[in-house]
Design a protein around this motif. Structure first.
Motif, PDB file in Angstrom:
ATOM      1  N   GLU A  38       7.975 -10.043  15.644  1.00 19.34           N
ATOM      2  CA  GLU A  38       9.258 -10.610  16.022  1.00 19.34           C
ATOM      3  C   GLU A  38      10.362  -9.574  15.859  1.00 19.34           C
ATOM      4  O   GLU A  38      10.259  -8.652  15.054  1.00 19.34           O
ATOM      5  N   ARG A  39      11.416  -9.753  16.654  1.00 18.58           N
ATOM      6  CA  ARG A  39      12.602  -8.914  16.544  1.00 18.58           C
ATOM      7  C   ARG A  39      13.609  -9.622  15.644  1.00 18.58           C
ATOM      8  O   ARG A  39      13.869 -10.809  15.797  1.00 18.58           O
ATOM      9  N   LEU A  40      14.165  -8.871  14.710  1.00 17.70           N
ATOM     10  CA  LEU A  40      15.053  -9.472  13.732  1.00 17.70           C
ATOM     11  C   LEU A  40      16.487  -9.538  14.237  1.00 17.70           C
ATOM     12  O   LEU A  40      16.948  -8.651  14.957  1.00 17.70           O
ATOM     13  N   GLU A  41      17.167 -10.598  13.831  1.00 13.92           N
ATOM     14  CA  GLU A  41      18.594 -10.692  14.078  1.00 13.92           C
ATOM     15  C   GLU A  41      19.344  -9.818  13.074  1.00 13.92           C
ATOM     16  O   GLU A  41      18.774  -9.343  12.091  1.00 13.92           O
ATOM     17  N   LYS A  42      20.605  -9.635  13.284  1.00 17.38           N
ATOM     18  CA  LYS A  42      21.420  -8.842  12.373  1.00 17.38           C
ATOM     19  C   LYS A  42      21.678  -9.621  11.082  1.00 17.38           C
ATOM     20  O   LYS A  42      21.838 -10.840  11.090  1.00 17.38           O
ATOM     21  N   GLY A  43      21.667  -8.895   9.945  1.00 13.82           N
ATOM     22  CA  GLY A  43      22.048  -9.491   8.676  1.00 13.82           C
ATOM     23  C   GLY A  43      20.939 -10.115   7.874  1.00 13.82           C
ATOM     24  O   GLY A  43      21.205 -10.802   6.889  1.00 13.82           O
ATOM     25  N   VAL A  44      19.688  -9.851   8.241  1.00 10.23           N
ATOM     26  CA  VAL A  44      18.552 -10.401   7.498  1.00 10.23           C
ATOM     27  C   VAL A  44      18.211  -9.460   6.336  1.00 10.23           C
ATOM     28  O   VAL A  44      18.044  -8.253   6.556  1.00 10.23           O
ATOM     29  N   PRO A  45      18.103  -9.947   5.098  1.00 15.61           N
ATOM     30  CA  PRO A  45      17.688  -9.056   4.002  1.00 15.61           C
ATOM     31  C   PRO A  45      16.262  -8.561   4.237  1.00 15.61           C
ATOM     32  O   PRO A  45      15.350  -9.365   4.464  1.00 15.61           O
ATOM     33  N   VAL A  46      16.081  -7.259   4.195  1.00 18.25           N
ATOM     34  CA  VAL A  46      14.779  -6.652   4.469  1.00 18.25           C
ATOM     35  C   VAL A  46      14.536  -5.499   3.505  1.00 18.25           C
ATOM     36  O   VAL A  46      15.463  -5.010   2.846  1.00 18.25           O
ATOM     37  N   MET A  47      13.284  -5.057   3.455  1.00 21.95           N
ATOM     38  CA  MET A  47      12.959  -3.794   2.814  1.00 21.95           C
ATOM     39  C   MET A  47      12.311  -2.913   3.870  1.00 21.95           C
ATOM     40  O   MET A  47      11.338  -3.325   4.519  1.00 21.95           O
ATOM     41  N   VAL A  48      12.875  -1.731   4.067  1.00 20.76           N
ATOM     42  CA  VAL A  48      12.374  -0.793   5.074  1.00 20.76           C
ATOM     43  C   VAL A  48      12.044   0.529   4.388  1.00 20.76           C
ATOM     44  O   VAL A  48      12.586   0.846   3.320  1.00 20.76           O
ATOM     45  N   ASP A  49      11.147   1.300   5.013  1.00 26.48           N
ATOM     46  CA  ASP A  49      10.882   2.630   4.464  1.00 26.48           C
ATOM     47  C   ASP A  49      11.799   3.641   5.141  1.00 26.48           C
ATOM     48  O   ASP A  49      12.665   3.275   5.947  1.00 26.48           O
ATOM     49  N   SER A  50      11.637   4.913   4.822  1.00 24.32           N
ATOM     50  CA  SER A  50      12.564   5.926   5.327  1.00 24.32           C
ATOM     51  C   SER A  50      12.445   6.137   6.830  1.00 24.32           C
ATOM     52  O   SER A  50      13.331   6.738   7.443  1.00 24.32           O
ATOM     53  N   ARG A  51      11.364   5.627   7.450  1.00 23.86           N
ATOM     54  CA  ARG A  51      11.202   5.699   8.903  1.00 23.86           C
ATOM     55  C   ARG A  51      11.816   4.500   9.598  1.00 23.86           C
ATOM     56  O   ARG A  51      11.859   4.440  10.824  1.00 23.86           O
ATOM     57  N   GLY A  52      12.235   3.503   8.813  1.00 24.66           N
ATOM     58  CA  GLY A  52      12.764   2.274   9.396  1.00 24.66           C
ATOM     59  C   GLY A  52      11.733   1.190   9.585  1.00 24.66           C
ATOM     60  O   GLY A  52      12.035   0.136  10.160  1.00 24.66           O
ATOM     61  N   ASP A  80       0.856  -1.183   0.000  1.00 27.08           N
ATOM     62  CA  ASP A  80       0.000   0.000   0.000  1.00 27.08           C
ATOM     63  C   ASP A  80       0.896   1.237   0.000  1.00 27.08           C
ATOM     64  O   ASP A  80       1.582   1.524   0.984  1.00 27.08           O
ATOM     65  N   ALA A  81       0.894   1.959  -1.106  1.00 24.51           N
ATOM     66  CA  ALA A  81       1.823   3.083  -1.270  1.00 24.51           C
ATOM     67  C   ALA A  81       1.489   4.268  -0.373  1.00 24.51           C
ATOM     68  O   ALA A  81       2.310   5.176  -0.230  1.00 24.51           O
ATOM     69  N   GLU A  82       0.300   4.252   0.235  1.00 24.76           N
ATOM     70  CA  GLU A  82      -0.070   5.331   1.145  1.00 24.76           C
ATOM     71  C   GLU A  82       0.291   5.010   2.587  1.00 24.76           C
ATOM     72  O   GLU A  82       0.031   5.803   3.483  1.00 24.76           O
ATOM     73  N   ARG A  83       0.935   3.853   2.800  1.00 21.09           N
ATOM     74  CA  ARG A  83       1.272   3.433   4.161  1.00 21.09           C
ATOM     75  C   ARG A  83       2.772   3.296   4.394  1.00 21.09           C
ATOM     76  O   ARG A  83       3.195   2.774   5.421  1.00 21.09           O
ATOM     77  N   PHE A  84       3.586   3.716   3.434  1.00 24.09           N
ATOM     78  CA  PHE A  84       5.016   3.754   3.695  1.00 24.09           C
ATOM     79  C   PHE A  84       5.576   5.085   3.213  1.00 24.09           C
ATOM     80  O   PHE A  84       5.005   5.750   2.357  1.00 24.09           O
ATOM     81  N   ARG A 130      13.828   0.821   0.957  1.00 27.20           N
ATOM     82  CA  ARG A 130      15.242   0.460   0.787  1.00 27.20           C
ATOM     83  C   ARG A 130      15.450  -1.008   1.132  1.00 27.20           C
ATOM     84  O   ARG A 130      15.079  -1.459   2.217  1.00 27.20           O
ATOM     85  N   ILE A 131      16.023  -1.743   0.178  1.00 24.96           N
ATOM     86  CA  ILE A 131      16.383  -3.140   0.420  1.00 24.96           C
ATOM     87  C   ILE A 131      17.791  -3.136   0.987  1.00 24.96           C
ATOM     88  O   ILE A 131      18.731  -2.601   0.389  1.00 24.96           O
ATOM     89  N   THR A 132      17.942  -3.733   2.170  1.00 24.57           N
ATOM     90  CA  THR A 132      19.191  -3.649   2.909  1.00 24.57           C
ATOM     91  C   THR A 132      19.305  -4.877   3.800  1.00 24.57           C
ATOM     92  O   THR A 132      18.498  -5.813   3.687  1.00 24.57           O
ATOM     93  N   LEU A 133      20.294  -4.891   4.693  1.00 28.08           N
ATOM     94  CA  LEU A 133      20.406  -5.941   5.693  1.00 28.08           C
ATOM     95  C   LEU A 133      20.059  -5.355   7.053  1.00 28.08           C
ATOM     96  O   LEU A 133      20.443  -4.222   7.371  1.00 28.08           O
ATOM     97  N   SER A 134      19.323  -6.119   7.838  1.00 28.98           N
ATOM     98  CA  SER A 134      18.910  -5.642   9.157  1.00 28.98           C
ATOM     99  C   SER A 134      20.131  -5.390  10.046  1.00 28.98           C
ATOM    100  O   SER A 134      21.158  -6.060   9.925  1.00 28.98           O
ATOM    101  N   ARG A 135      20.002  -4.411  10.911  1.00 32.27           N
ATOM    102  CA  ARG A 135      21.068  -4.097  11.870  1.00 32.27           C
ATOM    103  C   ARG A 135      20.916  -4.909  13.152  1.00 32.27           C
ATOM    104  O   ARG A 135      21.814  -4.987  13.968  1.00 32.27           O
ATOM    105  N   GLY A 136      19.745  -5.514  13.330  1.00 32.83           N
ATOM    106  CA  GLY A 136      19.455  -6.291  14.530  1.00 32.83           C
ATOM    107  C   GLY A 136      18.524  -5.530  15.456  1.00 32.83           C
ATOM    108  O   GLY A 136      18.731  -4.353  15.727  1.00 32.83           O
ATOM    109  N   GLY A 137      17.437  -6.196  15.877  1.00 35.57           N
ATOM    110  CA  GLY A 137      16.501  -5.591  16.820  1.00 35.57           C
ATOM    111  C   GLY A 137      15.293  -4.936  16.193  1.00 35.57           C
ATOM    112  O   GLY A 137      14.374  -4.512  16.899  1.00 35.57           O
TER     113      GLY A 137
END
Length: 235
Positions: free
Chosen positions: A157-171, A130-134, A139-146
């Motif tokens: 769930e809380r993510l471990e470090k190094g998981v490929p994710v897509m996050v918006d500009s708010r994280g 939903d483009a109105e909700r992010f 950004r496709i990146t690797l998680s920093r952990g937590g």
């Protein structure tokens, strides 16, 4: 709706793949589609597409031979690389084809159904957000952990470090790449503007990703939706 159409002018800046994710081989094709709220759409125009797809898949694949298909192999190899056993958690496109071959095609809502048809037809995982909700860019990146991830159909769930994710500009975590989506940006009855994203890995041509996005847009067009006139790629 005008806001969604206006985003087409900045399409190239909506999705990024950072260096760490690029080193893994992550890349994406994407675009936007928009129209009447998802909950107001009739699925009727997609039924013939479903029937055609099921015939196509039955003639093209068998359950026994599926694992040897080059695109299936590419996504399975990527899963192994990021620590996921693809025999237990299958790539979404492969899982859809397997369900189709067993006569259990899923139906969710017309927008999601269009994505599933295209994903199975092109054998490429497709995310719909939903483009109105992010908050762009995604950004496709690797998680920093937590980071907190709220999966569709699962517990937070809380993510471990190094998981490929897509996050918006708010994280906000929108997606575990390339297989699980978040409730935060899922398609809802009120959704009327969608980021369509085809998730790429090594061995999958960029042209195939673009074709998958255009197929989603074509199917959404049968429902009366509009789309940006082109598909962007990241990186």
């Amino acid at each position: 709706m005008d806001d969604c159409a206006g985003l087409c002018s900045s399409l190239d800046s909506l999705v990024e793949v950072d260096g760490e994710a690029q080193e893994l081989g992550a890349r994406a094709a994407y675009s936007l589609s928009w129209g009447r709220p998802a909950g107001e759409l009739s699925p009727g125009p997609l039924r013939a597409e479903e029937e055609k797809l099921l015939r196509e898949l039955a003639g093209r694949y068998s359950l026994e031979a599926l694992r040897g298909e080059p695109l299936v192999r590419a996504y399975r190899d990527f899963y192994w690389r990021i620590g996921i056993d693809p025999t237990k958690t299958r790539p979404s496109s492969e899982a859809l084809v397997r369900r189709a071959l067993r006569g259990r095609w899923p139906r969710v809502n017309p927008v999601v159904d269009a994505g599933n048809i295209a994903s199975a037809r092109l054998m490429v995982p497709i995310g719909l957000y939903d483009a109105e909700r992010f908050q762009p860019p995604a950004r496709i990146t690797l998680s920093r952990g937590g980071e907190l991830f709220n999966p569709i159909g699962g517990e937070p769930e809380r993510l471990e470090k190094g998981v490929p994710v897509m996050v918006d500009s708010r994280g906000v975590v929108m997606h575990l790449y390339p297989h699980r989506d978040s409730r935060e940006t899922m398609i809802r009855p009120e959704t009327r503007c969608v980021l369509v994203l085809a998730a790429g890995v090594p061995g999958v041509p960029a042209e195939r990703l673009g074709e998958a996005v255009r197929e989603v847009q074509r199917l959404l067009g049968l429902l009366g939706w509009q789309a940006c006139g082109r598909v962007a790629h990241a990186p």
